[in-house]
Design an enzyme around this catalytic site. Structure first.
Site, PDB file in Angstrom:
ATOM      1  N   HIS A 186      46.458  35.446  35.816  1.00 38.39           N
ATOM      2  CA  HIS A 186      45.222  35.603  35.040  1.00 38.39           C
ATOM      3  C   HIS A 186      45.232  34.823  33.737  1.00 38.39           C
ATOM      4  O   HIS A 186      44.176  34.361  33.287  1.00 38.39           O
ATOM      5  CB  HIS A 186      44.878  37.086  34.903  1.00 38.39           C
ATOM      6  CG  HIS A 186      44.373  37.593  36.211  1.00 38.39           C
ATOM      7  ND1 HIS A 186      43.081  37.398  36.617  1.00 38.39           N
ATOM      8  CD2 HIS A 186      45.021  38.136  37.261  1.00 38.39           C
ATOM      9  CE1 HIS A 186      42.948  37.844  37.856  1.00 38.39           C
ATOM     10  NE2 HIS A 186      44.110  38.306  38.261  1.00 38.39           N
ATOM     11  N   GLU A 429      39.695  38.027  51.653  1.00 36.51           N
ATOM     12  CA  GLU A 429      40.957  37.702  50.996  1.00 36.51           C
ATOM     13  C   GLU A 429      42.133  38.436  51.641  1.00 36.51           C
ATOM     14  O   GLU A 429      43.240  38.416  51.134  1.00 36.51           O
ATOM     15  CB  GLU A 429      40.879  37.954  49.491  1.00 36.51           C
ATOM     16  CG  GLU A 429      40.237  39.239  49.069  1.00 36.51           C
ATOM     17  CD  GLU A 429      40.003  39.337  47.554  1.00 36.51           C
ATOM     18  OE1 GLU A 429      40.489  38.488  46.800  1.00 36.51           O
ATOM     19  OE2 GLU A 429      39.325  40.299  47.146  1.00 36.51           O
ATOM     20  N   ASN A 452      43.174  32.970  46.525  1.00 36.67           N
ATOM     21  CA  ASN A 452      44.357  33.370  45.744  1.00 36.67           C
ATOM     22  C   ASN A 452      45.066  34.524  46.454  1.00 36.67           C
ATOM     23  O   ASN A 452      46.284  34.529  46.605  1.00 36.67           O
ATOM     24  CB  ASN A 452      43.962  33.818  44.336  1.00 36.67           C
ATOM     25  CG  ASN A 452      43.144  32.782  43.618  1.00 36.67           C
ATOM     26  OD1 ASN A 452      43.193  31.609  43.973  1.00 36.67           O
ATOM     27  ND2 ASN A 452      42.393  33.192  42.616  1.00 36.67           N
ATOM     28  N   ASP A 453      44.266  35.496  46.857  1.00 39.88           N
ATOM     29  CA  ASP A 453      44.861  36.636  47.568  1.00 39.88           C
ATOM     30  C   ASP A 453      45.079  36.324  49.040  1.00 39.88           C
ATOM     31  O   ASP A 453      46.091  36.710  49.617  1.00 39.88           O
ATOM     32  CB  ASP A 453      43.972  37.877  47.417  1.00 39.88           C
ATOM     33  CG  ASP A 453      44.213  38.549  46.078  1.00 39.88           C
ATOM     34  OD1 ASP A 453      45.389  38.663  45.685  1.00 39.88           O
ATOM     35  OD2 ASP A 453      43.230  38.930  45.415  1.00 39.88           O
ATOM     36  N   ARG A 463      51.761  36.465  44.341  1.00 35.19           N
ATOM     37  CA  ARG A 463      51.208  35.337  43.579  1.00 35.19           C
ATOM     38  C   ARG A 463      51.740  35.264  42.151  1.00 35.19           C
ATOM     39  O   ARG A 463      51.559  34.277  41.460  1.00 35.19           O
ATOM     40  CB  ARG A 463      49.671  35.386  43.584  1.00 35.19           C
ATOM     41  CG  ARG A 463      49.074  36.581  42.920  1.00 35.19           C
ATOM     42  CD  ARG A 463      47.610  36.761  43.305  1.00 35.19           C
ATOM     43  NE  ARG A 463      46.687  36.237  42.311  1.00 35.19           N
ATOM     44  CZ  ARG A 463      45.393  36.473  42.298  1.00 35.19           C
ATOM     45  NH1 ARG A 463      44.836  37.209  43.255  1.00 35.19           N
ATOM     46  NH2 ARG A 463      44.621  35.996  41.369  1.00 35.19           N
ATOM     47  N   CYS A 500      35.774  31.334  46.387  1.00 37.09           N
ATOM     48  CA  CYS A 500      35.864  31.483  44.930  1.00 37.09           C
ATOM     49  C   CYS A 500      37.309  31.520  44.457  1.00 37.09           C
ATOM     50  O   CYS A 500      37.573  31.696  43.284  1.00 37.09           O
ATOM     51  CB  CYS A 500      35.123  32.732  44.477  1.00 37.09           C
ATOM     52  SG  CYS A 500      35.756  34.223  45.238  1.00 37.09           S
TER      53      CYS A 500
END
Ligand code: PEP
Ligand code: MG
Length: 569
Positions: A186, A429, A452-453, A463, A500
């Site tokens: 993040h 995801e 990402n996931d 991650r 996304c």
């Protein structure tokens, strides 16, 4: 030279500023009360003035509600009860002020932490903060504060919390390098939205870098050069200028459509974390918002879940700001590495595999309902698409959709105006959802792939973990096949499919994603123009051919070579 992962592009040349909390070793000592009381008085005075200064600097970049925490700290630093207890202990036990402060602070924290009321429990964190500052002042140690930076620096830290990155002042914080984290951590995502160069996962940086060392942060290649030679400084100044020039040249693409050479149109949109980010999306030619991570609204809140009106105001601001362009807002994605100050999650062995995102919302339907009502009220002010994160099964999607339908019916019965073109979609995801996309698309209005996931769960590679970060392989054929299944699954039932996750803004991935038929690419605002330049130079028909070959490859390297050969890189 230290190697890391380039997380947010750019070059910064400045001095090192190490963000490290001081370590205090406090021991009990016999002491003369008179001396200790004087020391305590001076420490309280300095603590009050420190907090006042921080508040003053922060007031230039933070809003009134975000400044409230400093008022709470001031109140505590001026609290006669806290001070009186420490003074009593110094006098009665004839001990040093540091020890008395620590004892009283620990006791107070314990009392507050065991209180029933969530608001009162939250005050324990404030007591910890204030008394830590007090102890540091007694021990003559400085606490670093990013909001008070007053010269250009590159911040070096183990990691930065979302609130650290939130309080960065871009005028002086020229970039940051962290020991841990990956492209999708993040702090990296925040750096991109703030447009601050960042290199993450730089092993050993905290040990190697000294405060005040000259440093080059090359966030184009992901390297950090400590104590550079004058030649290196000159070289990187030039690189930084070229990067800035290219950024300027890209601005010419701002108002152009995103369309391939043979007329296939896609949508290039931005990821945002707060209403303030809308401006950046528009400045960078975004055709909408593809992901509003609403959890930042919840994480920013100090003592409770944000209420319906607060959320409504934020969502309305985004929808109005985007002036009728589509806005995809994701419902609360909390849990995993994202915690709340005012809510204690159950301890779990694997929080990333536990009660996260929609799983939490389906347990706490009261919290979910508040958000859905706020979203629906805001839907009257623009084109809203709502999506649920971490859906694993058709059943979960249906249950979440029912909550949405109930909230909608409730508002209509109350006579509240809601939009009539709201779309309700599903994030893909989790591999199980990708595999079943053709069934899910019967119920969802659209998909957005959260790579990402999706990649962390497909590769079973956390991650946040640097040692397994080599498994973050967006171009691995296995991942491309899951993406293909998802896009084909959406199209089978006439639905659109976006992406996304960070992969959507990856220039090397764009040709394959275009060829696989992705309809919407949502990325950091600063990547949009580069992506448009890329897409506008490609033939859709040729990229379909490329994608067909890519899914048949054995390895990520093979796919990567294939793309490079195809686009002539
Ligand atoms: C994703 O998983 O790709 C995503 C966009 O969500 P987040 O990074 O917020 O988990
Ligand atoms: Mg995700």
């Amino acid at each position: 030279m230290l190697k890391g992962i380039a997380a947010s592009s750019g070059v910064a040349i400045a001095k090192v500023y190490k963000l490290q909390q001081p370590v205090l070793e406090i021991v009990r000592k016999d002491a003369e009360p008179e001396e200790e009381l004087k020391k305590l008085d001076a420490a309280f005075t300095k603590t009050v003035s420190d907090v006042e200064k921080i508040k003053e600097v922060a007031s230039k970049s933070l809003k009134a509600e975000e400044l409230a925490v400093f008022d709470a700290h001031l109140m505590m630093a001026n609290d006669p009860e806290l001070r009186g207890q420490i003074e009593d202990m110094i006098k009665n036990d004839r001990v040093n002020a540091e020890f008395a402060t620590e004892q009283v602070a620990n006791m107070m924290v314990m009392i507050f932490e065991s209180m029933e009321d969530a608001y009162m429990r939250e005050r324990a964190a404030d007591i910890k903060d204030v008394t830590f500052r007090l102890k540091c002042n007694l021990c003559g140690k400085e606490i670093p504060n990013l909001a008070t930076l007053d010269e250009p620096v590159v911040i070096v830290a183990k990691d930065l919390t979302p609130s650290d990155t939130g309080s960065l002042n871009k005028q002086f914080a020229k970039g940051f390098a962290t020991e841990i984290g990956g492209r999708t951590s993040h702090s990296a995502i925040m750096a991109r939205s703030l447009e601050i160069p960042a290199v993450v996962g730089v092993k050993g940086i905290l040990e190697e870098a000294k405060d005040g060392d000259p440093v080059i942060l090359d966030a184009l290649d992901g390297t950090v050069i400590l104590n550079p030679t004058p030649e290196q400084v000159a070289e990187f100044e030039k690189r930084g200028e070229e990067y800035q020039k290219e950024k300027e040249a890209l601005k010419a693409m701002k108002d152009q459509p995103s369309v391939s050479t043979d007329g296939h149109k896609v949508l290039l949109v931005g990821n945002i974390g707060s209403p303030a980010d809308v401006e950046g999306v528009l400045e960078n030619g975004g055709e909408g918002v593809g992901l509003f991570r609403t959890e930042f609204l919840y994480m920013k809140s100090e003592d409770d879940f944000p209420d319906e009106d607060t959320q409504f105001a934020a969502y309305k601001q985004v929808l109005e700001g985007m002036g009728g362009r589509p806005v995809v807002i994701r419902t609360l994605d909390i849990g995993g590495d994202k915690k709340l100050k005012y809510y204690q999650f159950e301890e779990e062995m694997n929080p990333f595999l536990g009660v996260r995102a929609v799983r939490f919302c389906l347990i706490r339907k009261d919290i979910f309902r508040t958000q859905l009502r706020a979203l629906l009220r805001a839907s009257a002010f623009g084109k809203l698409c709502i999506m649920f994160p971490m859906i694993a099964t058709v059943g979960e999607f249906k249950e979440a959709k029912k909550c949405y339908d109930d909230a909608r019916a409730e508002l209509i019965a109350e006579g509240v105006k809601v939009g009539d073109d709201v779309e309700v979609g599903c994030m893909i995801e989790i591999p199980a959802a990708a595999v079943l996309a053709d069934q899910l698309s019967k119920f969802a209005d659209f998909f957005s792939i959260g790579t990402n996931d999706l990649i962390q769960y497909s590769m079973a590679a956390d991650r946040m973990s640097e040692p397994v970060s080599y498994l973050y392989q967006p171009l691995n054929p296995s991942i491309l096949r899951l993406i293909k299944m998802t896009i084909d699954g959406a199209h089978k039932n006439g639905k659109w499919c976006g992406m996304c996750g960070e992969m959507a803004g990856d220039e090397l991935a764009a040709p394959v994603l275009l060829g696989l038929g992705l309809d919407e690419f949502s990325m950091s605002a600063t990547s949009i123009l580069r992506a448009r330049r890329m897409i506008n130079g490609l033939s859709y028909a040729e990229m379909q051919g490329l994608a067909a070959k890519a899914v048949e490859c054995d390895t990520e390297e093979e796919v990567s070579e294939l793309i490079k050969n195809c686009i002539g890189k």
